[in-house]
Design an enzyme around this catalytic site. Structure first.
Site, PDB file in Angstrom:
ATOM      1  N   GLU A 353     -35.301  -6.809  12.769  1.00 32.52           N
ATOM      2  CA  GLU A 353     -34.776  -7.692  13.799  1.00 32.52           C
ATOM      3  C   GLU A 353     -33.944  -6.865  14.763  1.00 32.52           C
ATOM      4  O   GLU A 353     -33.108  -6.070  14.333  1.00 32.52           O
ATOM      5  CB  GLU A 353     -33.860  -8.760  13.183  1.00 32.52           C
ATOM      6  CG  GLU A 353     -34.393  -9.430  11.943  1.00 32.52           C
ATOM      7  CD  GLU A 353     -35.545 -10.358  12.224  1.00 32.52           C
ATOM      8  OE1 GLU A 353     -35.989 -10.420  13.392  1.00 32.52           O
ATOM      9  OE2 GLU A 353     -36.010 -11.018  11.284  1.00 32.52           O
ATOM     10  N   HIS A 438     -30.010 -11.972   1.958  1.00 30.71           N
ATOM     11  CA  HIS A 438     -31.223 -12.674   1.534  1.00 30.71           C
ATOM     12  C   HIS A 438     -31.448 -12.578   0.031  1.00 30.71           C
ATOM     13  O   HIS A 438     -32.464 -12.056  -0.417  1.00 30.71           O
ATOM     14  CB  HIS A 438     -32.449 -12.095   2.245  1.00 30.71           C
ATOM     15  CG  HIS A 438     -32.435 -12.214   3.735  1.00 30.71           C
ATOM     16  ND1 HIS A 438     -33.317 -11.529   4.543  1.00 30.71           N
ATOM     17  CD2 HIS A 438     -31.665 -12.951   4.572  1.00 30.71           C
ATOM     18  CE1 HIS A 438     -33.083 -11.830   5.813  1.00 30.71           C
ATOM     19  NE2 HIS A 438     -32.079 -12.679   5.856  1.00 30.71           N
ATOM     20  N   ASN A 476     -37.584 -13.002   7.013  1.00 29.79           N
ATOM     21  CA  ASN A 476     -36.421 -13.831   6.694  1.00 29.79           C
ATOM     22  C   ASN A 476     -36.859 -15.008   5.821  1.00 29.79           C
ATOM     23  O   ASN A 476     -37.911 -15.590   6.060  1.00 29.79           O
ATOM     24  CB  ASN A 476     -35.790 -14.349   7.987  1.00 29.79           C
ATOM     25  CG  ASN A 476     -35.762 -13.295   9.069  1.00 29.79           C
ATOM     26  OD1 ASN A 476     -36.807 -12.767   9.452  1.00 29.79           O
ATOM     27  ND2 ASN A 476     -34.610 -12.963   9.541  1.00 29.79           N
TER      28      ASN A 476
HETATM   29  P1  FAD Z   1     -28.233 -21.872  -0.112  1.00 29.84           P
HETATM   30  O1  FAD Z   1     -28.599 -22.171   1.295  1.00 29.84           O
HETATM   31  O2  FAD Z   1     -27.494 -20.634  -0.411  1.00 29.84           O
HETATM   32  O3  FAD Z   1     -27.496 -23.138  -0.682  1.00 29.84           O
HETATM   33  C1  FAD Z   1     -26.894 -23.167  -1.951  1.00 29.84           C
HETATM   34  C2  FAD Z   1     -25.678 -24.069  -1.898  1.00 29.84           C
HETATM   35  O4  FAD Z   1     -25.223 -24.329  -3.231  1.00 29.84           O
HETATM   36  C3  FAD Z   1     -24.489 -23.459  -1.159  1.00 29.84           C
HETATM   37  O5  FAD Z   1     -24.014 -24.371  -0.194  1.00 29.84           O
HETATM   38  C4  FAD Z   1     -23.459 -23.210  -2.263  1.00 29.84           C
HETATM   39  O6  FAD Z   1     -22.113 -23.336  -1.811  1.00 29.84           O
HETATM   40  C5  FAD Z   1     -23.808 -24.276  -3.281  1.00 29.84           C
HETATM   41  N1  FAD Z   1     -23.427 -23.939  -4.658  1.00 29.84           N
HETATM   42  C6  FAD Z   1     -23.566 -22.755  -5.299  1.00 29.84           C
HETATM   43  N2  FAD Z   1     -23.144 -22.842  -6.572  1.00 29.84           N
HETATM   44  C7  FAD Z   1     -22.729 -24.116  -6.746  1.00 29.84           C
HETATM   45  C8  FAD Z   1     -22.169 -24.828  -7.857  1.00 29.84           C
HETATM   46  N3  FAD Z   1     -21.976 -24.238  -9.056  1.00 29.84           N
HETATM   47  N4  FAD Z   1     -21.826 -26.139  -7.675  1.00 29.84           N
HETATM   48  C9  FAD Z   1     -22.016 -26.748  -6.471  1.00 29.84           C
HETATM   49  N5  FAD Z   1     -22.534 -26.112  -5.386  1.00 29.84           N
HETATM   50  C10 FAD Z   1     -22.897 -24.824  -5.531  1.00 29.84           C
HETATM   51  N6  FAD Z   1     -32.443 -16.522   6.381  1.00 29.84           N
HETATM   52  C11 FAD Z   1     -33.401 -16.682   7.322  1.00 29.84           C
HETATM   53  O7  FAD Z   1     -34.522 -17.105   7.002  1.00 29.84           O
HETATM   54  N7  FAD Z   1     -33.132 -16.409   8.641  1.00 29.84           N
HETATM   55  C12 FAD Z   1     -31.909 -15.934   9.051  1.00 29.84           C
HETATM   56  O8  FAD Z   1     -31.675 -15.734  10.242  1.00 29.84           O
HETATM   57  C13 FAD Z   1     -30.912 -15.719   8.064  1.00 29.84           C
HETATM   58  N8  FAD Z   1     -29.702 -15.204   8.399  1.00 29.84           N
HETATM   59  C14 FAD Z   1     -28.725 -15.129   7.449  1.00 29.84           C
HETATM   60  C15 FAD Z   1     -27.443 -14.718   7.816  1.00 29.84           C
HETATM   61  C16 FAD Z   1     -26.414 -14.734   6.887  1.00 29.84           C
HETATM   62  C17 FAD Z   1     -25.053 -14.270   7.280  1.00 29.84           C
HETATM   63  C18 FAD Z   1     -26.659 -15.180   5.561  1.00 29.84           C
HETATM   64  C19 FAD Z   1     -25.561 -15.228   4.537  1.00 29.84           C
HETATM   65  C20 FAD Z   1     -27.923 -15.584   5.197  1.00 29.84           C
HETATM   66  C21 FAD Z   1     -28.960 -15.565   6.125  1.00 29.84           C
HETATM   67  N9  FAD Z   1     -30.239 -15.983   5.774  1.00 29.84           N
HETATM   68  C22 FAD Z   1     -31.212 -16.082   6.727  1.00 29.84           C
HETATM   69  C23 FAD Z   1     -30.582 -16.355   4.387  1.00 29.84           C
HETATM   70  C24 FAD Z   1     -30.682 -17.870   4.181  1.00 29.84           C
HETATM   71  O9  FAD Z   1     -29.553 -18.506   4.720  1.00 29.84           O
HETATM   72  C25 FAD Z   1     -30.814 -18.139   2.679  1.00 29.84           C
HETATM   73  O10 FAD Z   1     -31.992 -17.513   2.226  1.00 29.84           O
HETATM   74  C26 FAD Z   1     -30.888 -19.620   2.355  1.00 29.84           C
HETATM   75  O11 FAD Z   1     -29.736 -20.299   2.798  1.00 29.84           O
HETATM   76  C27 FAD Z   1     -31.068 -19.852   0.869  1.00 29.84           C
HETATM   77  O12 FAD Z   1     -31.357 -21.217   0.656  1.00 29.84           O
HETATM   78  P2  FAD Z   1     -31.139 -21.890  -0.759  1.00 29.84           P
HETATM   79  O13 FAD Z   1     -31.575 -23.292  -0.649  1.00 29.84           O
HETATM   80  O14 FAD Z   1     -31.773 -21.031  -1.791  1.00 29.84           O
HETATM   81  O15 FAD Z   1     -29.564 -21.796  -1.051  1.00 29.84           O
END
Ligand code: FAD
Length: 497
Positions: A353, A438, A476
């Site tokens: 990127e 990621h 991503n």
């Molecule tokens: P998450 O979105 O991580 O959600 C998990 C949730 O569970 C969180 O809100 C957390 O607080 C909660 N949680 C955790 N443990 C507990 C618990 N014990 N009890 C209650 N709640 C809990 N991906 C892209 O595709 N494009 C991008 O541009 C991109 N940029 C990024 C930039 C940054 C700075 C970051 C940090 C990530 C980025 N990502 C990007 C990655 C993407 O955001 C993640 O891959 C994605 O959010 C993961 O989705 P998920 O559903 O697995 O979990």
């Protein structure tokens, strides 16, 4: 409330959790979501919900007393600063060999991320999710996910003249001069809103350096998309600042979920117990893995299989900067939302990127986040003495990522007669190889779970987040996490409810 009983409980409010909640609710199931982070729906003292990358305050980091910015030096000077300890939005979670950045709050990673919404190339999909039929993903679930997330691409005509994308045009020119393809990268940011920011007719967000600690405008996070639709069904409730500590079998095939209510200093103010017919682990790759590994090792869910905790990867993330010649300025105004990338997946296993350095001043730097085919995989395990889950990732395991990224940037530097910046991650440190944005894996599809995310030893327990994906998506990850969740929940609703 303490002692309540719910048909479906979802742990976490990121992509996997939001998809599960919406589709279950549409199927007539009442859903309760538990989220350890804050709701992020109330403005702070400055009238804004989220703080800016240039002025990080208590809202920026999850329970730290000092910021831990991914790019933490500039011209060799440290940029981090002290902040009050608070349940802020970005968690820089430190394991032995790697810092894992994650979003905390209702919306999970969608609150903090760059919104880059990339579908892997179909020819790469077999390596991403080998047990999933690509036909159904590319015909049904990727399109469904992209539509619901609101994915769009920058208007190419506007792009050519926008001052805030000079850095991307420089990145394109350098890539093309070295024979490397440049591609536009889709995003969930509202591109028309950004055009209005540039025209001075809308409050600036991407053009004011907002990213990482939340966007006050413009970005379509899950709060505006899946979660808004889920709430509109009237069947979904969300408890913020509620952290799940345990999920244990109860009578009648149900599960007892123990939940800690937190205050904004991170203290536990109440411990509650809820009974659920079904529990969806959507705490993210790290959150879900930590829960499952701990519950198995401590005898709460002993029948979880030995694949739990394995196959964790960092999507090959590595960052670097290049020092440009003085005739190649990248612009003092840089949109915080990237819109282009350099595609060397075919011959170098790297997708870079073209990233901003939204400092507000001319840096003469080009900055990149590369996603590479790093083959290393780590494992989570329970440390009974320390009472915590650890990850065995080794710092040296980033070397393949660096080598793959060099397939792009050594070539560009040779062509342009330029060098790497060595002042962005500490003195004389070229590669940002200490982190990932990621995290993927830890409860992998068809290994730790069945082919649709069921934890089969415990009927009614499911994994539905990035933990299902074995370490790498080649691009991503959130579109793939969303599309896979759409596929799995459709099957679960059709056969299990
Ligand atoms: P998450 O979105 O991580 O959600 C998990 C949730 O569970 C969180 O809100 C957390 O607080 C909660 N949680 C955790 N443990 C507990 C618990 N014990 N009890 C209650 N709640 C809990 N991906 C892209 O595709 N494009 C991008 O541009 C991109 N940029 C990024 C930039 C940054 C700075 C970051 C940090 C990530 C980025 N990502 C990007 C990655 C993407 O955001 C993640 O891959 C994605 O959010 C993961 O989705 P998920 O559903 O697995 O979990």
């Amino acid at each position: 409330a303490d002692g309540a009983r719910v048909p479906a409980l979802v742990i976490g409010t990121g992509y996997g959790g939001a998809v599960a909640a919406l589709r279950l609710a549409e199927a007539g199931v009442d859903v309760h979501m538990l989220e350890m982070g804050m709701a992020w729906d109330v403005p702070g003292p400055d009238g804004k919900v989220f703080c800016n990358t240039r002025e990080p305050d208590h809202r920026s980091y999850w329970l730290r007393t000092r910021t831990k910015a991914p790019v933490n030096y500039f011209i060799g000077l440290p940029l981090d600063r002290d902040i009050p300890r608070y349940t802020g939005i970005l968690d820089a979670e430190e394991f032995g060999g790697i810092t894992v950045y994650q979003g905390r709050g209702v919306g999970g990673g969608s609150l903090v991320n760059g919104g880059m919404a990339v579908t892997p190339r179909r020819e790469d999909f077999g390596a991403v999710l080998p047990s999933v039929n690509p036909g159904e993903m590319y015909d049904v679930y990727y399109p469904r996910a992209n539509a619901a997330l609101g994915v769009g691409t920058v208007d190419p005509d506007w792009f050519e003249s926008a001052a805030c994308y000079q850095y991307t045009r420089v990145g394109r020119r350098h890539a093309r001069r070295s024979g490397l393809p440049f591609v536009f990268v889709p995003d969930v940011y509202d591109w028309e809103y950004m055009e209005r920011e540039a025209a001075g007719t809308a409050t600036k967000s991407a053009l004011a350096g907002e990213i990482l600690y939340g966007n006050n405008h413009g970005k379509k996070s899950l709060q505006q998309t899946y979660l808004a639709r889920a709430r509109a069904t009237g069947r979904v409730t969300v408890s913020a600042l509620h952290r799940v500590a345990s999920v244990a079998p109860a009578s009648g095939g149900r599960y007892t979920v123990v939940v800690e209510q937190l205050d904004t200093g991170g203290g536990v103010t109440a411990v509650k117990s809820v009974t659920a017919d079904r529990v969806f682990f959507a705490a993210g790759s790290v959150g879900t893995s930590k829960l499952l590994v701990k519950l198995k090792a401590t005898g709460v869910l002993p029948l979880l299989n030995d694949e739990v905790g394995r196959d964790w990867g960092e999507n090959g993330n590595v960052m670097c900067g290049r020092a440009n010649h003085l005739w190649d300025p990248t612009g003092a105004l840089q949109s915080a939302i990237p819109c282009g990338g350099i595609d060397n997946r075919a011959s170098g296993r790297a997708f870079a990127e073209v990233a901003p350095l939204p400092t507000g001043i001319e840096t003469f730097a080009s900055f990149y986040l590369s996603i590479t085919g790093n083959p290393h995989r780590a494992r989570f395990s329970w440390n009974p003495v320390a009472g915590r889950v650890e990850l065995d990732w080794q710092t040296a395991w980033k070397q393949p990522s660096i080598d793959m990224a060099r397939s792009i940037f050594d070539r560009i530097n040779a062509k342009e007669g330029t060098v790497y910046r060595s002042d962005l991650f500490g003195a004389y440190k070229i590669w940002g190889d200490h982190l990932t944005y990621h995290p993927l894996g830890g409860a992998v599809l068809n290994r730790a779970t069945d082919g649709h995310g069921r934890l089969t030893a415990y009927p009614g327990l499911y994994v539905i987040d990035g933990a299902l994906i074995p370490g790498n998506t080649t691009v991503n990850p959130f579109v793939t996490i969303t599309a896979l969740a759409e596929r799995n929940i459709e099957k679960i609703i059709a056969t299990d409810l």
